[in-house]
Design a protein around this motif. Structure first.
Motif, short mmCIF file in Angstrom:
data_model
loop_
_atom_site.label_atom_id
_atom_site.label_comp_id
_atom_site.label_asym_id
_atom_site.label_seq_id
_atom_site.Cartn_x
_atom_site.Cartn_y
_atom_site.Cartn_z
N SER A 267 64.57 -86.72 50.61
CA SER A 267 64.24 -87.39 51.23
C SER A 267 62.70 -86.75 51.52
O SER A 267 63.10 -84.74 51.58
CB SER A 267 65.31 -87.68 52.22
N HIS A 269 59.99 -85.42 54.37
CA HIS A 269 59.83 -85.69 55.14
C HIS A 269 58.35 -84.73 56.33
O HIS A 269 57.07 -85.50 56.50
CB HIS A 269 60.75 -85.63 56.90
N SER A 289 58.11 -92.32 51.40
CA SER A 289 58.65 -92.31 52.93
C SER A 289 57.30 -92.28 53.58
O SER A 289 57.02 -93.33 53.63
CB SER A 289 59.45 -91.09 53.21
N GLU A 290 58.09 -93.37 55.15
CA GLU A 290 57.28 -93.02 56.82
C GLU A 290 55.66 -92.15 56.73
O GLU A 290 55.10 -92.43 56.52
CB GLU A 290 58.03 -92.99 57.97
#
Length: 362
Positions: A267, A269, A289-290
């Motif tokens: 993941s 970020h 991912s965003e």
């Protein structure tokens, strides 16, 4: 902590030229003091951040437990607060948690401002119940939240400001032109389970082309991480492991020699490694991912190549084709990540936080 979508529509990014108070503010940075702990650093981000404030109306001091309860300050700035409460000894960890709780009470009683930069959605490794309670108290005492990208969520969107991660070009030497080696892939950084290095090794082994090599660089966080990476790589002569802390020159040489940097985090970020590779003009392959979609929007798909889901051999092959098929300028445009601009924004945020704290806003 209960999180809500962050609203950064009122971000001061567009207000870098706004005048700020000329009153000198003392900011207590909860970071290791480089004067007390000299030597190589794992990530120079914090040094670049503090150094950028030279010439502003900000006076930087570093947190010390020996002076934490009597030294006056206007702002205390936390980055990774969980490390303030941790120790390999459970007893010492408990004492540190209680001291941190008392310090939070001291900040609230003095009506000083507490600023928090949110680097991760949650700590990479969860702590015990007491630590979680203390961090919840810290959240409640926070005056102003700072996020590194607009995908980050905080408990109080109205008191959240956007301050992007600055580039690394003021710290690392740029690689010479033509230094890269075709077919050489690199993943680097502190090797922790969430970074997916074993997944990358498995995907690399599925590449049909024989002209690739994978370099894995960085010290494993635990002995188990070292064992797992070594075992995963032992069957391929095209995988080169350097499982130690690389100094700045060695790291630059590794990045310079790579055709692309692959960061297969489970993941993703915020990633200093991604910004470092881009700062040194190397394309990156990262999970979609965003946050990474924002990197694509900012730097372009020719520099930031994404894949969906878990990295597989086919996904890696497709990403490499896109890396090779893209047309790129010689350098990544880092204008939005200049430290001088970011320092002025941070100075404004500190002054805003002091005003909010004086008004009793937490």
């Amino acid at each position: 902590m209960t999180q809500q979508p962050t609203n950064t529509s009122d971000s001061p990014l567009a207000k870098a030229d706004m005048p700020v108070s000329t009153r000198k503010l003392t900011v207590l940075q909860v970071l290791p003091d480089p004067a007390r702990y000299p030597g190589p650093v794992e990530n120079p981000y914090t040094s670049l951040l503090v150094d950028s404030l030279d010439g502003t109306a900000i006076r930087t001091e570093y947190f010390r437990w020996t002076t934490a309860f009597w030294r006056p300050f206007d702002v205390v700035h936390f980055h990774w607060p969980e490390y303030m409460a941790r120790h390999r000894s459970a007893l010492v960890s408990t004492i540190k948690c209680l001291l941190l709780w008392l310090f939070i009470l001291r900040v609230r009683a003095s009506r000083s401002a507490l600023v928090r930069t949110v680097h991760n959605v949650a700590p990479h490794e969860s702590g015990p119940a007491l630590e979680r309670r203390v961090l919840a108290a810290l959240d409640s005492a926070t005056t102003l939240w700072i996020v590194l990208n607009s995908a980050t969520q905080t408990p109080v969107p109205s008191r959240t400001r956007l301050l992007p991660h600055g580039h690394y070009r003021d710290w690392y030497d740029a690689p010479r032109v033509g230094a890269s080696t075709r077919g050489r892939l690199l993943t680097f950084g502190l090797q922790r389970a969430y970074k997916g290095t074993n997944t990358l090794i498995e995907a690399f082994g599925q590449l049909p082309q024989p002209d690739f090599q994978l370099h894995v660089c960085g010290k494993p966080a635990t002995a188990q991480d070292r064992i797992e990476i070594s075992q995963a790589a032992q069957e391929s002569a095209d995988i080169h492991l350097d499982l130690r802390f690389l100094d700045d020159a060695e790291l630059v040489d590794e990045i310079a020699a790579s055709e692309t940097v692959v960061l297969p985090y489970r993941s993703m970020h915020n990633s200093g490694a991604a910004l470092l590779a881009l700062s040194l003009n190397r394309p990156i392959i990262v999970p979609l991912s965003e946050a990474t979609a924002l990197l694509v929007q900012e730097f372009g798909p020719q520099w930031v190549v994404t894949y969906a889901g878990q990295l597989t051999g086919e996904a890696l092959r497709s990403a490499l084709e896109r890396v090779r098929g893209a047309k790129r300028e010689p350098e990544v445009d880092m204008a939005s990540r200049e430290w001088g601009t970011l320092a002025r924004l941070l100075e404004q945020m500190y002054h805003e936080a002091v005003s909010l704290a004086k008004a009793g806003r937490r």
